[in-house]
Write a protein that holds these residues in place. Structure first.
Motif, PDB file in Angstrom:
ATOM      1  N   VAL A  73       3.842  -9.144   3.817  1.00  0.00           N
ATOM      2  CA  VAL A  73       4.721  -9.133   2.638  1.00  0.00           C
ATOM      3  C   VAL A  73       4.578 -10.454   1.878  1.00  0.00           C
ATOM      4  CG1 VAL A  73       7.140  -9.075   1.855  1.00  0.00           C
ATOM      5  CG2 VAL A  73       6.369  -7.476   3.620  1.00  0.00           C
ATOM      6  N   ASP A  74       4.537 -11.547   2.617  1.00  0.00           N
ATOM      7  CA  ASP A  74       4.405 -12.866   2.014  1.00  0.00           C
ATOM      8  C   ASP A  74       3.046 -13.001   1.278  1.00  0.00           C
ATOM      9  OD1 ASP A  74       5.440 -15.512   1.734  1.00  0.00           O
ATOM     10  OD2 ASP A  74       3.793 -16.136   3.052  1.00  0.00           O
ATOM     11  N   ARG A  75       1.990 -12.517   1.935  1.00  0.00           N
ATOM     12  CA  ARG A  75       0.645 -12.564   1.353  1.00  0.00           C
ATOM     13  C   ARG A  75       0.620 -11.765   0.039  1.00  0.00           C
ATOM     14  NH1 ARG A  75      -1.917  -9.775   5.407  1.00  0.00           N
ATOM     15  NH2 ARG A  75      -1.474 -11.491   6.774  1.00  0.00           N
ATOM     16  N   ALA A  82      -2.488   1.060  -1.762  1.00  0.00           N
ATOM     17  CA  ALA A  82      -1.801   1.286  -0.479  1.00  0.00           C
ATOM     18  C   ALA A  82      -0.742   0.202  -0.259  1.00  0.00           C
ATOM     19  CB  ALA A  82      -2.806   1.291   0.670  1.00  0.00           C
ATOM     20  N   ASP A  83      -1.079  -1.042  -0.612  1.00  0.00           N
ATOM     21  CA  ASP A  83      -0.115  -2.138  -0.448  1.00  0.00           C
ATOM     22  C   ASP A  83       1.009  -2.026  -1.487  1.00  0.00           C
ATOM     23  OD1 ASP A  83      -1.630  -3.849   1.611  1.00  0.00           O
ATOM     24  OD2 ASP A  83      -3.126  -3.454   0.059  1.00  0.00           O
ATOM     25  N   ILE A  84       0.619  -1.718  -2.734  1.00  0.00           N
ATOM     26  CA  ILE A  84       1.634  -1.599  -3.793  1.00  0.00           C
ATOM     27  C   ILE A  84       2.643  -0.507  -3.433  1.00  0.00           C
ATOM     28  CG2 ILE A  84       1.984  -0.934  -6.215  1.00  0.00           C
ATOM     29  CD1 ILE A  84      -0.754  -2.176  -6.836  1.00  0.00           C
ATOM     30  N   ALA A 101      -5.085  -0.875   3.617  1.00  0.00           N
ATOM     31  CA  ALA A 101      -6.213   0.063   3.654  1.00  0.00           C
ATOM     32  C   ALA A 101      -7.509  -0.669   3.973  1.00  0.00           C
ATOM     33  CB  ALA A 101      -6.315   0.820   2.325  1.00  0.00           C
ATOM     34  N   LYS A 102      -7.405  -1.852   4.540  1.00  0.00           N
ATOM     35  CA  LYS A 102      -8.566  -2.661   4.947  1.00  0.00           C
ATOM     36  C   LYS A 102      -9.457  -2.967   3.748  1.00  0.00           C
ATOM     37  CE  LYS A 102     -10.446  -2.889   9.562  1.00  0.00           C
ATOM     38  NZ  LYS A 102     -10.888  -2.151  10.716  1.00  0.00           N
TER      39      LYS A 102
END
Ligand SMILES: N[C@@H](CCC(=O)N[C@@H](CS)C(=O)NCC(=O)O)C(=O)O
Length: 341
Positions: free
Chosen positions: A224-226, A189-191, A181-182
């Motif tokens: 994903v790694d980040r 949003a990432d979770i 989501a910038k």
């Protein structure tokens, strides 16, 4: 100020849905205790609380137990903690992206396709007890061959998963942003989006590398790694996680306070109007997609357009169980009390 109600997560290792909650807890700095559950039934720790719901995770906050990871995340958004809620740090547009991504990962069959890609590559595919348990969960009857079904549908599942990854690579992540989501740091949003891919990528031998790889999808793999690194760093700064036995959890919850803010029956709710459901009535509550045979019994405490709350009546300790309206059903329990397993 952080809430002082005990927070207890019921989960097991490498449960992808639980990882949604684990990420949330770590990234918002919410310390918790855990009660580790077996990967297959029976689960006496939950039976002790009168809970027949058979899916993982569940989260207790005081004497209130929340089912279903979307409901758990929504409840955690209301919890006071060291760090502010995600919603309070994002714009309506960013929250819109987050909701759409949640729907993309939960409502489109993506997770089931990931299961089909991953399961045949793990030892679980030849674990009879596990396969029997999951065949029972999806309700396919005694003749369902879960292993064969998953194997046969793997080729199409690889295509579906590849298309989903390509979607993220060529849209939201295409401009080189760090988080979906910038935002400056990982957000809801990432979770909401990372957990199933992260499960696939971290299962040894599960990624079909001819089709899905960091060479073909560098932005998704890097994201994903980040996220995993951000999660690991956040988890390190939580207080020590205590592992409690079922008996300890029952004792802890029996002395804990409850949250009555949702104890409302909305009289104009279509289900209330159609069935006459009312406060204090004995009801049963169950998920409509899978694990539906496992119905939790209790007294109806709340029913709104978003949430169903019941107070369990079958365990040694009564707890207040909260489930979302989406994907769950509640009805009056007749005197026959039939069909409960
Ligand atoms: N809609 C549920 C799905 C949970 C789910 O399916 N969890 C898996 C484990 S990751 C499960 O319960 N499997 C069967 C079991 O453990 O009994 C949620 O979001 O929490």
């Amino acid at each position: 100020m952080a809430s002082d109600a005990p927070v207890v997560l019921f989960h097991y290792g490498r449960s992808p849905f639980s990882s949604r909650v684990l990420s949330y807890l770590a990234l918002r700095g919410i310390s918790y205790d855990q009660c580790i559950q077996p990967q297959i039934l029976p689960r006496p720790d939950l039976a002790r609380l009168g809970i027949r719901y058979r899916r993982i995770p569940l989260l207790a906050i005081g004497r209130d137990v929340y089912l279903d990871s979307p409901m758990i995340l929504q409840r955690l958004e209301r919890l006071e903690a060291e760090k502010p809620s995600f919603a309070s740090q994002t714009t309506p547009e960013q929250r819109g992206v987050e909701r759409l991504l949640a729907s993309f990962t939960l409502d489109t069959g993506l997770f089931l396709n990931i299961v089909k890609v991953l399961l045949p590559t793990t030892p679980l595919i030849s674990n009879e007890a596990f396969l029997k348990d999951r065949a029972d969960m999806v309700g396919g009857g005694p003749n369902l061959n879960f292993a064969d079904l998953v194997q046969a549908t793997r080729p199409d599942a690889i295509v579906a998963v590849k298309n989903a990854i390509q979607f993220l690579e060529t849209t939201l992540l295409a401009d080189g942003r760090q988080w979906l989501a910038k935002t400056e740091s990982p957000s809801l949003a990432d979770i909401e989006s990372v957990w199933s891919l992260s499960w696939l990528f971290s299962t040894p031998g599960a990624v079909p590398e001819d089709h899905i790889s960091a060479q073909v999808f560098p932005k998704v793999f890097a994201w994903v790694d980040r996220f995993q690194k951000a999660f690991a760093a956040a988890e390190k700064s939580l207080k020590k996680i205590n592992t409690l036995s079922g008996e300890q959890v029952a004792e802890l919850l029996s002395n804990a306070a409850s949250d009555h803010t949702k104890d409302v029956i909305e009289e104009n709710d279509p289900l209330v109007q159609a069935t006459g459901l009312h406060k204090g009535q004995l009801v049963q509550l169950w998920p409509t997609d899978s694990g539906s045979r496992h119905k939790t019994v209790g007294k109806l405490v709340g029913l709104t357009s978003k949430e169903i709350t019941i107070e369990t009546t079958e365990g040694e300790v009564s707890v207040r169980v909260h489930a979302p309206r989406k994907g769950f059903y509640v009805n009056a329990l007749g005197p026959e009390k039939a069909n409960l397993s």
